[in-house]
Design an enzyme around this catalytic site. Structure first.
Site, PDB file in Angstrom:
ATOM      1  N   HIS A  56       0.863  -0.947   0.120  1.00  0.00           N
ATOM      2  CA  HIS A  56       0.065   0.388  -0.296  1.00  0.00           C
ATOM      3  C   HIS A  56       0.953   0.935   0.196  1.00  0.00           C
ATOM      4  O   HIS A  56       2.119   1.213  -0.216  1.00  0.00           O
ATOM      5  CB  HIS A  56      -1.354  -0.527   1.301  1.00  0.00           C
ATOM      6  CG  HIS A  56       0.126  -0.284   2.657  1.00  0.00           C
ATOM      7  ND1 HIS A  56       0.732  -1.404   3.202  1.00  0.00           N
ATOM      8  CD2 HIS A  56      -0.646   0.928   3.534  1.00  0.00           C
ATOM      9  CE1 HIS A  56       0.744  -0.899   4.124  1.00  0.00           C
ATOM     10  NE2 HIS A  56       0.341   0.526   4.254  1.00  0.00           N
ATOM     11  N   HIS A  58       1.947   3.663   1.807  1.00  0.00           N
ATOM     12  CA  HIS A  58       2.082   4.488   3.540  1.00  0.00           C
ATOM     13  C   HIS A  58       3.459   5.067   3.115  1.00  0.00           C
ATOM     14  O   HIS A  58       3.777   3.945   2.820  1.00  0.00           O
ATOM     15  CB  HIS A  58       1.542   3.771   4.731  1.00  0.00           C
ATOM     16  CG  HIS A  58       0.018   4.235   4.620  1.00  0.00           C
ATOM     17  ND1 HIS A  58      -0.661   3.540   5.597  1.00  0.00           N
ATOM     18  CD2 HIS A  58      -1.008   4.792   4.397  1.00  0.00           C
ATOM     19  CE1 HIS A  58      -1.953   3.780   5.820  1.00  0.00           C
ATOM     20  NE2 HIS A  58      -2.682   4.991   4.846  1.00  0.00           N
ATOM     21  N   ASP A  60       5.617   4.360   5.215  1.00  0.00           N
ATOM     22  CA  ASP A  60       7.252   2.798   6.430  1.00  0.00           C
ATOM     23  C   ASP A  60       6.392   2.062   5.273  1.00  0.00           C
ATOM     24  O   ASP A  60       7.351   0.827   5.553  1.00  0.00           O
ATOM     25  CB  ASP A  60       6.064   3.041   7.624  1.00  0.00           C
ATOM     26  CG  ASP A  60       4.825   2.859   7.801  1.00  0.00           C
ATOM     27  OD1 ASP A  60       4.062   3.055   7.250  1.00  0.00           O
ATOM     28  OD2 ASP A  60       4.611   1.878   8.482  1.00  0.00           O
ATOM     29  N   HIS A  61       6.041   2.089   3.970  1.00  0.00           N
ATOM     30  CA  HIS A  61       5.731   1.129   3.157  1.00  0.00           C
ATOM     31  C   HIS A  61       6.526   0.495   2.127  1.00  0.00           C
ATOM     32  O   HIS A  61       6.848  -0.275   0.897  1.00  0.00           O
ATOM     33  CB  HIS A  61       4.235   0.374   3.107  1.00  0.00           C
ATOM     34  CG  HIS A  61       4.369   0.012   4.659  1.00  0.00           C
ATOM     35  ND1 HIS A  61       4.264  -1.625   4.879  1.00  0.00           N
ATOM     36  CD2 HIS A  61       3.091   0.585   5.596  1.00  0.00           C
ATOM     37  CE1 HIS A  61       3.862  -1.891   6.421  1.00  0.00           C
ATOM     38  NE2 HIS A  61       3.234  -0.652   6.400  1.00  0.00           N
ATOM     39  N   HIS A 113      -7.804  -1.027   5.134  1.00  0.00           N
ATOM     40  CA  HIS A 113      -6.191   0.010   5.554  1.00  0.00           C
ATOM     41  C   HIS A 113      -6.336   0.987   5.375  1.00  0.00           C
ATOM     42  O   HIS A 113      -6.698   2.130   5.621  1.00  0.00           O
ATOM     43  CB  HIS A 113      -4.931  -0.746   6.211  1.00  0.00           C
ATOM     44  CG  HIS A 113      -3.901   0.121   6.737  1.00  0.00           C
ATOM     45  ND1 HIS A 113      -4.052   0.162   7.928  1.00  0.00           N
ATOM     46  CD2 HIS A 113      -2.950   0.601   6.336  1.00  0.00           C
ATOM     47  CE1 HIS A 113      -3.000   1.161   8.167  1.00  0.00           C
ATOM     48  NE2 HIS A 113      -2.548   0.993   7.447  1.00  0.00           N
ATOM     49  N   ASP A 132      -0.391  -4.432   6.505  1.00  0.00           N
ATOM     50  CA  ASP A 132      -1.056  -4.147   7.647  1.00  0.00           C
ATOM     51  C   ASP A 132      -2.274  -4.269   7.574  1.00  0.00           C
ATOM     52  O   ASP A 132      -3.118  -3.484   8.634  1.00  0.00           O
ATOM     53  CB  ASP A 132      -0.691  -2.043   7.550  1.00  0.00           C
ATOM     54  CG  ASP A 132       0.513  -1.688   7.930  1.00  0.00           C
ATOM     55  OD1 ASP A 132       1.038  -2.309   8.399  1.00  0.00           O
ATOM     56  OD2 ASP A 132       1.041  -0.835   7.669  1.00  0.00           O
ATOM     57  N   HIS A 170       3.820  -4.818  11.356  1.00  0.00           N
ATOM     58  CA  HIS A 170       4.583  -4.822  12.245  1.00  0.00           C
ATOM     59  C   HIS A 170       4.790  -5.168  13.605  1.00  0.00           C
ATOM     60  O   HIS A 170       4.060  -6.452  13.256  1.00  0.00           O
ATOM     61  CB  HIS A 170       3.949  -3.542  12.727  1.00  0.00           C
ATOM     62  CG  HIS A 170       4.205  -1.977  11.495  1.00  0.00           C
ATOM     63  ND1 HIS A 170       4.844  -1.270  11.768  1.00  0.00           N
ATOM     64  CD2 HIS A 170       2.757  -2.195  10.254  1.00  0.00           C
ATOM     65  CE1 HIS A 170       4.216  -0.400  10.789  1.00  0.00           C
ATOM     66  NE2 HIS A 170       3.628  -0.618  10.158  1.00  0.00           N
TER      67      HIS A 170
END
Length: 249
Positions: A56, A58, A60-61, A113, A132, A170
């Protein structure tokens, strides 16, 4: 031939995953949480990156996409939403397949998400990379999607074979465990929570998990059993998700 998965912590609580197809030697990273950490691991392993697979958009991805592309020339594939922060070489959607050497990944729509979140299922090796959407004893927050969408996504993952190894992005399990105990006091959950806390005390990861373990103990997958008075399974899930969002334990 099977794949090798090298898992390592990065950022504050993310995991990086480098995946090597043993037949061809081709290597993929699942998401790009920390480009420098990924490049360092590639160097330590002596691996060359061929493919970036985003779940996805975001940061942090997908935030390391540009740096890794510049450093390695790797092909970037992921859901169209990733273009919000970085270019894609190939947009993926539900039902697509993508190959890493001789390893086939089936693309699953697991939105909720984020609207376009996808997961990657390697059926031959019994492995799923779920970003996530699903966590050990938890699930992702509904930043963009609805409870109905997320319940459908979780149900899609729950339908995979029980022995499927699940790599979630995570290390949230201890926090998830504390919440789980607030809504479920079953013996299977209590035994798992004890094991989770013990593992974290030893500094050990709680990822990966399995579909079977999550179906037995994850309160989000068990929502209809924990909220039997809800009108629908999705409403039961929504109640559990709302309780988690306000949980202070």
């Amino acid at each position: 031939m099977p794949i090798t998965v090298h898992q390592f912590p990065c950022l504050s609580d993310n995991y990086g995953f480098l995946v090597r197809d043993e037949a061809s030697g081709q290597v993929a990273t699942i998401d790009t949480p920390d480009a420098e950490a990924i490049l360092a691991k590639l160097g330590a392993l002596g691996w060359t990156l061929d493919l970036i697979l985003n779940t996805h958009w975001h940061p942090d991805h997908a935030g390391g996409n540009a740096t890794l592309k510049a450093a390695t020339g790797a092909t970037i594939a992921g859901p169209e939403e990733v273009t919000r922060i970085a270019p894609l070489d190939r947009a993926l959607r539900d039902g697509d397949t993508i190959m890493l050497g001789e390893t086939r990944f089936d693309v699953l729509d697991t939105g909720g998400h984020t609207l376009g979140h996808i997961s990657y299922h390697d059926a031959a090796d019994g492995i799923a990379f779920v970003g996530d959407t699903l966590f050990a004893l938890g699930c992702g927050r509904l930043f963009e999607g609805t409870a109905e969408q997320m319940w459908a996504s979780l149900s899609r993952l729950a339908a995979l074979p029980g022995q499927t190894t699940v790599y979630c992005a995570h290390e949230y399990t201890a926090s998830n465990a504390r919440f789980a105990l607030s809504v479920d006091d079953g013996p299977a959950l209590r035994a798992r929570v004890d094991a989770v806390f013990a593992a974290r005390e030893r500094g050990e990861p709680t990822v990966p998990t399995t579909i079977a373990a999550e179906k037995a103990t994850n309160p989000f997958l068990r929502a209809p059993l924990l909220r039997p008075d809800a009108a629908t399974a999705a409403e039961a899930f929504a109640e559990i998700r709302a309780a988690k969002d306000s949980f202070k334990g």
